[in-house]
Design an enzyme around this catalytic site. Sequence first.
Site, PDB file in Angstrom:
ATOM      1  N   LYS A  22       0.875  -1.108  -0.100  1.00 53.33           N
ATOM      2  CA  LYS A  22       0.176  -0.217   0.102  1.00 53.33           C
ATOM      3  C   LYS A  22       0.898   1.020  -0.207  1.00 53.33           C
ATOM      4  CE  LYS A  22      -1.875   1.955   4.382  1.00 53.33           C
ATOM      5  NZ  LYS A  22      -1.151   3.026   4.499  1.00 53.33           N
ATOM      6  N   ASN A  23       1.956   1.705   0.815  1.00 53.64           N
ATOM      7  CA  ASN A  23       2.389   2.260   1.324  1.00 53.64           C
ATOM      8  C   ASN A  23       3.615   3.106   0.563  1.00 53.64           C
ATOM      9  OD1 ASN A  23       1.378   3.094   3.544  1.00 53.64           O
ATOM     10  ND2 ASN A  23       2.893   2.207   4.850  1.00 53.64           N
ATOM     11  N   CYS A 123      -5.277  12.637  11.908  1.00 57.18           N
ATOM     12  CA  CYS A 123      -5.839  11.243  12.674  1.00 57.18           C
ATOM     13  C   CYS A 123      -6.026  10.253  13.606  1.00 57.18           C
ATOM     14  CB  CYS A 123      -4.985  10.186  10.751  1.00 57.18           C
ATOM     15  SG  CYS A 123      -3.424   9.623  11.481  1.00 57.18           S
ATOM     16  N   ARG A 128      -0.226  14.293  12.875  1.00 55.03           N
ATOM     17  CA  ARG A 128       0.109  14.690  11.182  1.00 55.03           C
ATOM     18  C   ARG A 128       0.316  15.653  10.618  1.00 55.03           C
ATOM     19  NH1 ARG A 128      -1.010   9.139   9.843  1.00 55.03           N
ATOM     20  NH2 ARG A 128       0.211   8.957   8.503  1.00 55.03           N
ATOM     21  N   ASP A 313       4.267   0.718  11.961  1.00 55.01           N
ATOM     22  CA  ASP A 313       3.353   0.634  11.476  1.00 55.01           C
ATOM     23  C   ASP A 313       3.474  -1.243  11.965  1.00 55.01           C
ATOM     24  OD1 ASP A 313       3.814   2.118   7.895  1.00 55.01           O
ATOM     25  OD2 ASP A 313       3.315   2.512  10.276  1.00 55.01           O
ATOM     26  N   ARG A 405      -8.365  -0.243   4.015  1.00 54.87           N
ATOM     27  CA  ARG A 405      -7.797   0.862   3.796  1.00 54.87           C
ATOM     28  C   ARG A 405      -5.976  -0.462   3.518  1.00 54.87           C
ATOM     29  NH1 ARG A 405      -7.176   5.962   6.697  1.00 54.87           N
ATOM     30  NH2 ARG A 405      -6.365   6.493   4.710  1.00 54.87           N
TER      31      ARG A 405
HETATM   32  C1  EPZ Z   1       3.940   6.865   5.969  1.00 57.07           C
HETATM   33  O1  EPZ Z   1       2.996   8.285   6.713  1.00 57.07           O
HETATM   34  C2  EPZ Z   1       3.188   5.682   6.437  1.00 57.07           C
HETATM   35  N1  EPZ Z   1       2.155   6.369   4.773  1.00 57.07           N
HETATM   36  C3  EPZ Z   1       2.823   5.275   7.617  1.00 57.07           C
HETATM   37  O2  EPZ Z   1       1.964   4.126   7.591  1.00 57.07           O
HETATM   38  C4  EPZ Z   1       4.083   4.857   8.768  1.00 57.07           C
HETATM   39  O3  EPZ Z   1       3.503   4.687   9.962  1.00 57.07           O
HETATM   40  C5  EPZ Z   1       4.931   6.459   8.620  1.00 57.07           C
HETATM   41  O4  EPZ Z   1       5.510   6.655   7.245  1.00 57.07           O
HETATM   42  C6  EPZ Z   1       5.836   5.794   9.714  1.00 57.07           C
HETATM   43  O5  EPZ Z   1       6.778   5.353   9.009  1.00 57.07           O
HETATM   44  C7  EPZ Z   1       1.971   6.518   3.845  1.00 57.07           C
HETATM   45  O6  EPZ Z   1       3.605   5.944   3.367  1.00 57.07           O
HETATM   46  C8  EPZ Z   1       1.044   6.361   3.563  1.00 57.07           C
HETATM   47  P1  EPZ Z   1       5.779  10.003   8.601  1.00 57.07           P
HETATM   48  P2  EPZ Z   1       3.709   9.750   7.040  1.00 57.07           P
HETATM   49  O7  EPZ Z   1       5.923  11.861   8.170  1.00 57.07           O
HETATM   50  O8  EPZ Z   1       4.883   9.866   5.477  1.00 57.07           O
HETATM   51  C9  EPZ Z   1       6.229  13.853  11.887  1.00 57.07           C
HETATM   52  C10 EPZ Z   1      -0.070   2.806   7.533  1.00 57.07           C
HETATM   53  O9  EPZ Z   1      -0.879   2.193   8.868  1.00 57.07           O
HETATM   54  N2  EPZ Z   1       6.744  14.498  11.091  1.00 57.07           N
HETATM   55  O10 EPZ Z   1       7.306   9.335   8.564  1.00 57.07           O
HETATM   56  O11 EPZ Z   1       2.684  10.126   7.061  1.00 57.07           O
HETATM   57  C11 EPZ Z   1       5.074  13.228  11.917  1.00 57.07           C
HETATM   58  O12 EPZ Z   1       4.006  13.555  12.666  1.00 57.07           O
HETATM   59  C12 EPZ Z   1       0.340   4.442   7.764  1.00 57.07           C
HETATM   60  O13 EPZ Z   1       0.450   2.223   6.399  1.00 57.07           O
HETATM   61  C13 EPZ Z   1       6.592  16.013  11.014  1.00 57.07           C
HETATM   62  O14 EPZ Z   1       6.322  16.235  11.931  1.00 57.07           O
HETATM   63  O15 EPZ Z   1       4.746   9.067   8.815  1.00 57.07           O
HETATM   64  C14 EPZ Z   1       5.471  10.940  12.568  1.00 57.07           C
HETATM   65  O16 EPZ Z   1       6.178  11.724  13.861  1.00 57.07           O
HETATM   66  C15 EPZ Z   1       0.286   5.016   9.136  1.00 57.07           C
HETATM   67  N3  EPZ Z   1       6.123  16.515  10.168  1.00 57.07           N
HETATM   68  C16 EPZ Z   1       7.112  11.260  12.019  1.00 57.07           C
HETATM   69  O17 EPZ Z   1       7.313  13.021  11.848  1.00 57.07           O
HETATM   70  C17 EPZ Z   1       5.777  17.114   8.505  1.00 57.07           C
HETATM   71  O18 EPZ Z   1       6.284  17.203   7.643  1.00 57.07           O
HETATM   72  C18 EPZ Z   1       6.423  10.388  11.186  1.00 57.07           C
HETATM   73  O19 EPZ Z   1       6.191  10.357   9.863  1.00 57.07           O
HETATM   74  C19 EPZ Z   1       5.886  15.077   8.098  1.00 57.07           C
HETATM   75  C20 EPZ Z   1       6.163  14.392   9.731  1.00 57.07           C
END
Ligand code: EPZ
Length: 427
Positions: A22-23, A123, A128, A313, A405
């Site tokens: 998915k990701n 969410c 996020r 995850d 999803r």
């Molecule tokens: C991706 O989300 C995945 N989703 C998530 O999978 C996964 O948990 C996550 O990466 C971490 O591996 C998809 O790929 C569609 P991040 P993403 O940006 O990109 C902070 C699932 O269950 N952050 O790596 O949103 C954020 O709050 C889903 O399949 C900021 O502060 O994750 C978090 O604490 C859930 N500012 C950390 O970074 C930003 O601009 C990591 O988030 C972006 C993120």
Amino acid sequence: MDQIVIRGGQRLKGRIPISGAKNAALTLLPCALLTDEPLTLRNLPRLADVDGFGHLLNQLGCSTTIEGSRPEDFGRVMTARATTLTSTVAPYDIVRKMRASILVLGPLLARAGEATVSLPGGCAIGNRPIDLHLKALEALGAEIELASGYVKASAPGGRLTGGKFTFPVVSVGATENAVMAAVLAKGTCVLENAAREPEIVDLCNCLAAMGAEIDGIGTETLTIEGVDRLHGATYRVMADRIEAGSYACAAVITEGDVELVGAKADEMEATLAALREAGATVEETKAGIRVAMSGRAQPVTLSTAPYPGFATDMQAQFMAMATLGTGASLFTETIFENRYMHVPELARMGCDIQVKGRTAIVRGVDRLVGAPVMATDLRASMSLIIAGLAAEGETQVNRVYHLDRGYERLEEKLQAVGADIERVSAG
Ligand code: EPZ
């Protein structure tokens, strides 16, 4: 709304086909916006979020055609073609339902020099933010304005200039948006402390197949030489390492023996190490990975981290597995601030879990008892399924749209290895 009903106690035995990730799919689909030629993606999983992304691409003027599937793939073939863009706006009603829509921001900026994308909002697992997405794009020359819940981005002169950005924290989505913006910039882009998840490698490999020039793929420093245009390509979506890890946890808690067909060990080393720490037999096979277990899981101590660390995850699924283990397991969730929503639901089944801030202590119990439980987010839903497979009696998981999803044909795959599980339409 549908329910999934499980009567626990069956040991899982047999082969589970692992679908496309998915990701990975959600960051490969927006690549179609970067060229006027067709991008054909193979092994695309049949998931609600993938359908939702296809709908968003259509709104932007990108056609999407499903072409059946190849025998060697579990997923479908989809060709997406953005001959011309008819819109550069990702509206709130789409983005609020699927946060990954934010991943059209970089490609729209790169292709059209402008983008208006609704802020995704938070969410269940956290608020996020997308500040790192925006800072990275500004480093590439974008001008960003936030107005009435939308990000309005533009490239002065219609084209990004390239530049250098060091991510203060690792962010998968922000890295993906920055890479997709950089490939058509006029100049060089250097991204430091970039995310290294296998899904990012898949993205970079797909972009390279389209003519992008990216160095350092798989490392935390990506150097991208912008090119004037990209061409179409055919690319196969990687196997879903999180789906594979989720079914591995189900095999362990039911003392089963399953082969995860299509899973790649070198993309999930931390997960496999954690399974071994729990006492499972884990071995690579010609077709994928075999996971077998007899007796109760040993205690594990797991702290989530960016790749190649233990994936956030996978946290909820391993927690479910640990509930019937021996001793006490310790989990620390370092990535998201609210990713223990599964705990109160697991407690309804008799689990002994104590949460203190980012840490959770799981004390193994001798038995779980099936109960009606409620899914709150994608991976939490899977932890309830895993617990239900080993609980005595019947478990009804509600709000299974969360599951749909991220887990393709979940009941079918589990029925095929002996689980007593069915989807019931609850009207
Ligand atoms: C991706 O989300 C995945 N989703 C998530 O999978 C996964 O948990 C996550 O990466 C971490 O591996 C998809 O790929 C569609 P991040 P993403 O940006 O990109 C902070 C699932 O269950 N952050 O790596 O949103 C954020 O709050 C889903 O399949 C900021 O502060 O994750 C978090 O604490 C859930 N500012 C950390 O970074 C930003 O601009 C990591 O988030 C972006 C993120």
